[in-house]
Design an enzyme around this catalytic site. Structure first.
Site, PDB file in Angstrom:
ATOM      1  N   ASP A 142      -8.259  -5.877  -6.024  1.00 42.44           N
ATOM      2  CA  ASP A 142      -8.006  -4.648  -5.276  1.00 42.44           C
ATOM      3  C   ASP A 142      -8.595  -3.471  -6.047  1.00 42.44           C
ATOM      4  O   ASP A 142      -8.565  -3.443  -7.274  1.00 42.44           O
ATOM      5  CB  ASP A 142      -6.501  -4.452  -5.101  1.00 42.44           C
ATOM      6  CG  ASP A 142      -6.154  -3.287  -4.179  1.00 42.44           C
ATOM      7  OD1 ASP A 142      -7.056  -2.777  -3.487  1.00 42.44           O
ATOM      8  OD2 ASP A 142      -4.972  -2.904  -4.156  1.00 42.44           O
ATOM      9  N   SER A 155       0.816  -1.196   0.000  1.00 38.97           N
ATOM     10  CA  SER A 155       0.000   0.000   0.000  1.00 38.97           C
ATOM     11  C   SER A 155       0.865   1.268   0.000  1.00 38.97           C
ATOM     12  O   SER A 155       1.783   1.395  -0.811  1.00 38.97           O
ATOM     13  CB  SER A 155      -0.966  -0.039   1.189  1.00 38.97           C
ATOM     14  OG  SER A 155      -2.023   0.856   1.022  1.00 38.97           O
ATOM     15  N   HIS A 163      -6.458  -6.237  -1.785  1.00 41.20           N
ATOM     16  CA  HIS A 163      -5.333  -5.359  -1.431  1.00 41.20           C
ATOM     17  C   HIS A 163      -4.279  -6.079  -0.594  1.00 41.20           C
ATOM     18  O   HIS A 163      -3.091  -5.797  -0.712  1.00 41.20           O
ATOM     19  CB  HIS A 163      -5.882  -4.161  -0.661  1.00 41.20           C
ATOM     20  CG  HIS A 163      -4.908  -3.053  -0.442  1.00 41.20           C
ATOM     21  ND1 HIS A 163      -4.397  -2.291  -1.469  1.00 41.20           N
ATOM     22  CD2 HIS A 163      -4.343  -2.557   0.700  1.00 41.20           C
ATOM     23  CE1 HIS A 163      -3.573  -1.368  -0.988  1.00 41.20           C
ATOM     24  NE2 HIS A 163      -3.516  -1.518   0.326  1.00 41.20           N
TER      25      HIS A 163
END
Length: 464
Positions: free
Chosen positions: A374, A159, A433
């Protein structure tokens, strides 16, 4: 008194002017603080793998895990939620990356997790400042330890952590070249990483329209705000871009009936994300951190064992804090995380494509991996920023065929990979994610490939 696996009494407590460290009796774990700047304290935790193989031709690797947010804790989330040896119930994790490498978790930037500052003016304002602090920490850990110096260090990020990884990679290389850091950099891996915010926000509307999650009206509204964000980034109005990004997230939440930004096949199901920030007192800058933690919480709650301890805050501030012993009494895990995000508002939407380009140009192995479902860091956006690289091998990389990925004898396609020279890409099917959570088997195989771990000699998992 709780009985916790592998928790043993601290046998060493070393106090030096800039560092405090401790370890388990068997030497399998070390942890401590480094004062990276006066009154700015960064916490780290190193696990040594019981699977370590002594092979002079393939030194045993170390993975430095960098969490996102900014303000999310690697010591908490990455460790207990994703790849560490124990889960949030303190049960052994079968898919721990400790099978393939030693693991170094860091609460970065200062103020995250167990890290803390004594003065609010000391929070970092941008990725470069964060990289400088991390480099200081690496100097403290590696320069005095010849054993660590023999192992290649792989910076693996998730991330927003990808932006930290790119800037840290360059900062570490500079320090190595100057002779101030005794470290072997094995490579940098960017997992579902927020490298180019512009390309991600531009991808959201088209992707959600293609999977029937928003309609034409939703697409038009999404594209309009995304184009505004693009212009704000171009004009250097990065705080305005961050506010527009928050507005876009809430617009998409309303138009999609609350799609989960970390897996677009799911609903978020959270009231907070469906409320317009313009009509509440909630800071829009806190929305991403809330979404980030709540998605993992929902996964954990669905799999908790009866009587298990699934509350990460309770775990870290209870059993774990008592184990570590060196956490100051007035420090609560995560107490400054919101401040970390707030302080970085002006850098949140800044791209770091140039830094990835510089890593490639210096010959650093760069791996990019992305979960198929994601949304926040959608594969569509990742592919878009990759095509902006100026690296001289890009066109050859884009022309290469992909190789399918499998897990052991299971011949179901779990993903694809493509490599050319020092750039590698992994498309992970069925993952959102948090790739190690959604696809633990393929993630473990992937990290074995990235690190060329001597322990990686298992059943074939790729096919040409």
């Amino acid at each position: 008194m709780e009985k916790v696996p592998i928790l043993v009494l601290v046998s060493v407590l070393l106090l030096v002017p800039t560092a405090t460290a401790a370890r388990t009796q068997d030497g399998s774990e070390d942890w401590g603080y480094v004062e990276v700047r006066p009154k700015a304290h960064m916490f780290w935790w190193l696990y040594r793998s019981p699977n370590k193989v002594k092979d002079p031709s393939k030194p045993w690797p170390i993975i430095l895990w960098l969490q996102g947010g900014p303000g999310a804790s690697g010591v908490g989330i990455g460790n207990f939620e994703e790849v560490g040896p124990l889960d949030t119930n303190l049960k052994p994790r079968n898919s721990t990356w400790l099978q393939k490498a030693d693991l170094l978790f860091v609460d970065n930037p200062v103020g995250t997790g167990f890290s803390f500052v004594e003065d609010n003016a000391l929070f970092v304002k941008n990725d470069v400042e964060a990289a400088t602090d991390l480099t200081t920490l690496l100097k403290e850990l590696f320069n005095r330890n010849e054993s660590l110096q023999k192992s290649p260090l792989f910076i693996v990020a998730e991330s927003y952590g990808g932006k930290f990884a790119a800037t840290l990679g360059l900062s570490a290389i500079k320090a190595i070249e100057e002779g101030t850091l005794k470290l072997r950099l094995g490579g940098v891996a960017l997992g579902d990483s927020w490298i180019s915010p512009e390309d991600f926000v531009l991808s959201w509307g088209p992707l959600l329209k293609d999977v029937s999650r928003i309609d034409d009206d939703g697409l038009e509204k999404s594209n309009s705000v995304a184009q505004l964000i693009k212009q704000q980034i171009k004009d250097g109005k990065l705080e305005d871009a961050t506010n527009s990004w928050s507005r876009l997230e809430n617009l998409i939440s309303a138009g999609s009936n609350h799609v989960d930004f970390y897996n677009f096949l799911l609903d978020s199901g959270m009231e907070l994300v469906s409320v317009s920030v313009t009509t509440t007192e909630i800071s829009p800058k806190k929305f991403t951190f809330t979404r980030y933690t709540r998605y993992l919480n929902s996964l954990r709650q669905s799999s908790l064992a009866p009587g298990g301890n699934g509350d990460l805050d309770t775990l870290l501030n209870g059993v774990i804090k008592r184990k570590l012993k060196i956490i100051p009494n007035n420090v609560t895990w995560g107490m400054q995380s919101d401040n970390v995000f707030e302080a970085m508002t002006g850098d949140f939407m800044r791209p770091r494509i140039d830094e990835v380009d510089q890593l490639l140009a210096k010959g650093v192995n760069v791996t990019i991996y992305n979960g198929q479902v994601d949304l926040i860091c959608a594969t569509k956006g990742t592919e878009a920023w990759i095509e902006k690289l100026k690296w001289d091998g890009l066109q050859q990389f884009l022309k290469k065929s992909r190789t399918p990925l499998y897990c052991g004898s299971d011949r179901r396609t779990r993903g694809f990979t493509r490599s050319y020279k020092n750039l590698h890409f992994y498309w992970i099917l069925g993952a959102g994610h948090f790739v190690p959570v959604d696809q633990p088997c393929i993630a473990l195989n992937m990290v074995a490939d990235i690190t060329q771990s001597p322990a990686a000699a298992s059943a074939p998992h790729t096919s040409t």
